[in-house]
Design an enzyme around this catalytic site. Structure first.
Site, short mmCIF file in Angstrom:
data_model
loop_
_atom_site.label_atom_id
_atom_site.label_comp_id
_atom_site.label_asym_id
_atom_site.label_seq_id
_atom_site.Cartn_x
_atom_site.Cartn_y
_atom_site.Cartn_z
N HIS A 1 51.59 58.00 33.67
CA HIS A 1 52.49 56.87 33.92
C HIS A 1 51.94 55.97 35.03
CE1 HIS A 1 56.61 55.35 35.44
NE2 HIS A 1 56.39 54.76 34.27
N ARG A 2 51.69 54.71 34.70
CA ARG A 2 51.06 53.76 35.63
C ARG A 2 49.76 54.33 36.18
NH1 ARG A 2 56.68 52.06 38.83
NH2 ARG A 2 57.98 52.25 36.97
N ASP B 1 51.44 48.52 33.00
CA ASP B 1 52.41 47.45 32.77
C ASP B 1 51.69 46.12 32.90
OD1 ASP B 1 54.94 49.22 32.98
OD2 ASP B 1 53.87 49.65 34.84
N HIS C 1 53.97 46.33 37.72
CA HIS C 1 55.21 46.76 37.10
C HIS C 1 56.36 45.79 37.34
CE1 HIS C 1 59.08 48.91 36.89
NE2 HIS C 1 58.54 49.51 35.85
N GLU D 1 52.37 48.56 28.24
CA GLU D 1 53.75 48.11 28.21
C GLU D 1 53.82 46.61 28.44
OE1 GLU D 1 58.11 48.47 30.36
OE2 GLU D 1 56.66 50.10 30.67
#
Length: 232
Positions: free
Chosen positions: A6-7, A34, A47, A99
């Site tokens: 994640h990220r 993101d 993000h 994303e």
């Protein structure tokens, strides 16, 4: 279960930076970023709508030029990467989850991906309309619908825009949702699982993969589960 960093690996390096991606790639099957657009149309991996939380700067990403964003310290001396840099680093070495944060940036994101290759790409968004646009431009790319709030028919919405995956926040995942999603051949990929107990619960349910802030710890937990299973 496949593991998504994640990220990148935000538990161990500044999120959405090349450093975090390198950390994540060491243990994850895919890493996630993101994507937002600067005032002059460049794609960067941030993000939040602003740079305030994740850098030493201030202001909306969309009100700053690429040069202004690149001058910022994103933590530990890391710069905010361009999406091009991310694609160059990750593709052919690891899967990439992209994303889309902003409606209207889909074409730019898809064009950048097309130029680098579409293998091992998963494009996700909270915006169902963004996934529709992606499907029109890159029909060969897998897409996924993210949600964190109750949706009356998340499965129907995902199917209506051609998504292949459902990405519920961990507290939105339950047995009924999982079984219905699988009945419609949707992958189920909850986020963000950061404890061994959360991973065990997801594994018991049979999820296809999960996102985590610490991919190397998650890899140890998954391997431990596999050893227990093999010993039975």
């Amino acid at each position: 279960m496949f593991i998504i960093g994640h990220r990148g690996a935000r538990a161990v390096a500044p999120e959405n930076t090349l450093a975090a991606l390198r950390k994540g790639m060491a243990c994850a099957d895919s890493v996630e970023v993101d994507v937002r657009q600067t005032e002059d149309g460049a794609l960067v991996t941030v993000h939040d709508p602003t740079v305030d939380r994740t850098t030493d700067g201030h202001g909306a990403v969309g009100a700053l030029s690429l040069r202004e964003v690149r001058r910022l310290d994103a933590g530990g001396g890391e710069q905010v990467p361009t999406f091009e840099e991310v694609l160059d680093l990750v593709l052919r070495r690891c899967g990439l989850v992209v994303e889309i944060k902003e409606i209207g940036t889909e074409a730019s994101v898809c064009e950048a991906i097309r130029e680098h290759g579409t293998d091992r790409i998963l494009i996700v968004s909270f915006h169902a309309s963004s996934l529709e646009v992606v499907r029109e431009i890159l029909p060969q790319v897998t897409t996924g619908l993210i949600f964190s709030r109750p949706i009356e028919d998340s499965i129907g919405l995902a199917l209506s825009v051609g998504a292949s995956a459902l990405l519920p926040r961990a507290d939105r995942l339950n047995r009924d949702l999982f079984e219905q999603a699988h009945a419609h051949y949707l992958l189920v990929v909850p986020w963000v699982l950061n404890t061994e107990g959360e991973v065990r619960r997801a594994a018991a349910m049979g999820v296809d993969g999960f996102a985590t802030d610490n991919p190397c710890a998650a890899r140890r937990w998954v391997e431990g589960l596999l050893m227990v299973e093999a010993a039975r």
